[in-house]
Structures are given as C-alpha cells and as structure tokens.
Design an enzyme around this catalytic site. Structure first.
Site, mmCIF file in Angstrom:
data_model
loop_
_atom_site.group_PDB
_atom_site.id
_atom_site.type_symbol
_atom_site.label_atom_id
_atom_site.label_comp_id
_atom_site.label_asym_id
_atom_site.label_seq_id
_atom_site.Cartn_x
_atom_site.Cartn_y
_atom_site.Cartn_z
ATOM 1 N N VAL A 137 0.827 -1.204 0.000
ATOM 2 C CA VAL A 137 0.000 0.000 0.000
ATOM 3 C C VAL A 137 0.864 1.258 0.000
ATOM 4 C CG1 VAL A 137 -1.676 1.322 1.351
ATOM 5 C CG2 VAL A 137 -1.977 -1.146 1.058
ATOM 6 N N GLU A 138 1.980 1.231 0.711
ATOM 7 C CA GLU A 138 2.828 2.404 0.808
ATOM 8 C C GLU A 138 3.570 2.709 -0.493
ATOM 9 O OE1 GLU A 138 3.276 4.693 2.980
ATOM 10 O OE2 GLU A 138 2.519 3.949 4.889
ATOM 11 N N SER A 139 4.136 1.683 -1.136
ATOM 12 C CA SER A 139 5.044 1.959 -2.253
ATOM 13 C C SER A 139 4.925 1.039 -3.448
ATOM 14 C CB SER A 139 6.488 1.870 -1.749
ATOM 15 O OG SER A 139 6.810 0.518 -1.420
#
Length: 239
Positions: A137-139
């Site tokens: 989700v972050e990267s």
C-alpha cells in the site's frame, strides 16, 4: 506513510505560506493564524499533472528563483511571475507505478524483498504478511518511491522518523524495511495491539490518533487502513 503529522489535512489540497524569515513553505497541514494560499489538486480542479501536460504534480517539488535571488518552493510546475525553474525533486507517485512487479511480489511473499521482510518481521514479532501488506500500500514494492510530502522508500519513512530509527539511507531496502517494521511494531505496542490505531498512527502520526481518541477523521488515513486491511485479510489473515 510513517511519521506524517496530520491535522486538518486533505489529500486534495496543499497550503503555501511565508515563514518569519520570508521563505515560502509548502505543506499539507492547514496553517493556523497566518495568511496562506490553498493549492488544489487535479481532483479538485480538473488540472492534469505535468506528465500529462498540466501544471500540478502530486509528488514532485519545483524550486523557482526570481531575479532578486528569492526562491519559491511549490508543486506547481509552471509560474507566470518571471521566476526561473532551478531544481526539481521527487518522482511520479508509487501508486501510479503499481503493476506486474507488485503482483509478483505479493504472489511470492515479498518478491526480492521477501527475506528482508521475514527477518525484520520475525525480529519484532510481527506477521510478515502484515509488513508485506504495508509495503504494498505504501510503495507498491518500489524502493525508490517518493511521496508528495517527502516520505521515501518501500515503507515510506519521513525524514524525522528515519532519523529517530537510525535509518541513514531511506532508499536502502534493508534499512527501510527494518526501520519501518520497528516503527510499526512500536505503534502496535503504543496502542495495545489495536491494528487500526497502529495503522492510523503509521499514516497520520500517533499524536493525531491520540488527539482524536481513535482513528482520525482524515479520508486518506481511513482509506489507508481499509486498503491494508483488505490486502492483509486477502492473504488469509485475521480481520
């Protein structure tokens, strides 16, 4: 993103103001008690990003210099005030780059980063699948990802958070995963194992969670929790 201090923030707006020294500041937190300008994103204005020929970028910062040496730091790609573009920082957002690489990583427990994820998670007593879900989700498993507010790397560490964790190179996968996992474990401990609150703290900062007595009413943070929950439970993990 780890360590983002959010208060009255919006994913659709940035704010620009001059500090006491006269320097131009760009932030996603609405300034209080001082004059400021609101910079709206394409979602609000219909303006396209520079990659599509428009004027606004969600993840790049542009530095302009005027004839007198004054500087403007902004996410607006074009200026009609006689200033010259002298530097550009950042890159397209990681989410826009999500594709086959991320799918392969998810199917193989983290792809090329699987061993790093497993080692860091085991060291802190976390489920590797949770760390994997946060990275996705972050990267989107892009170790060079840069967010619109300056978070870097696989687990999107902010500068101050990275410094506190002893991370000297946020783009180094081993340092980033180790630091991000330690921070996530610290948030779980701080909020007594409540995953939603820990994830909210990872995204918006623990202070925001404590001020609001729970998950902050920020659309970005609430969506962030839902996306990680969906990814994590999709791997057969508990709700």
């Amino acid at each position: 993103m780890a360590g983002l201090v959010a208060g009255g923030t919006s994913a659709d707006e940035l704010y620009s103001y001059r500090d006491a020294s006269g320097a131009r500041v760009l932030t996603d937190e609405r300034p209080q008690g001082i004059p400021y300008e609101t910079i709206r994103s394409p979602a609000s204005t219909g303006t396209r990003t520079p990659s599509n020929g428009g004027d606004w970028s969600p993840s790049q910062i542009f530095v302009f210099e005027g004839p007198g040496g004054e500087r403007l730091v902004t996410n607006q790609h074009r200026q009609d005030n006689g200033m010259e573009l002298v530097a550009t920082y950042g890159r397209p957002t990681a989410r826009a780059r999500c594709g086959e690489r991320a799918r392969q990583a998810l199917a193989t427990g983290g792809g090329e980063f699987a061993d790093l994820i497993r080692t860091a998670a085991t060291r802190k007593g976390l489920d590797p699948a949770l760390v994997q879900s946060v990275i996705h989700v972050e990267s989107c498993f892009d170790p060079q990802a840069v967010s619109r507010v300056g978070a870097h790397g696989l687990m999107q560490l902010m500068p101050a958070t990275a410094a506190d964790l002893g991370v000297t190179d946020r783009f180094d996968p081993a340092q980033n995963i180790n630091g991000g996992t330690r921070y996530l474990a610290a948030m779980l401990e701080r909020f007594e194992g409540n995953l939603d609150l820990a994830l909210a703290a990872y995204n918006a900062g623990p202070g925001a969670v404590e001020r609001h007595g729970g998950v902050p009413p920020f659309r970005e943070t609430q969506t962030y929790i839902q996306r990680i929950r969906s990814q994590y439970t999709g791997n057969g993990r508990p709700n």
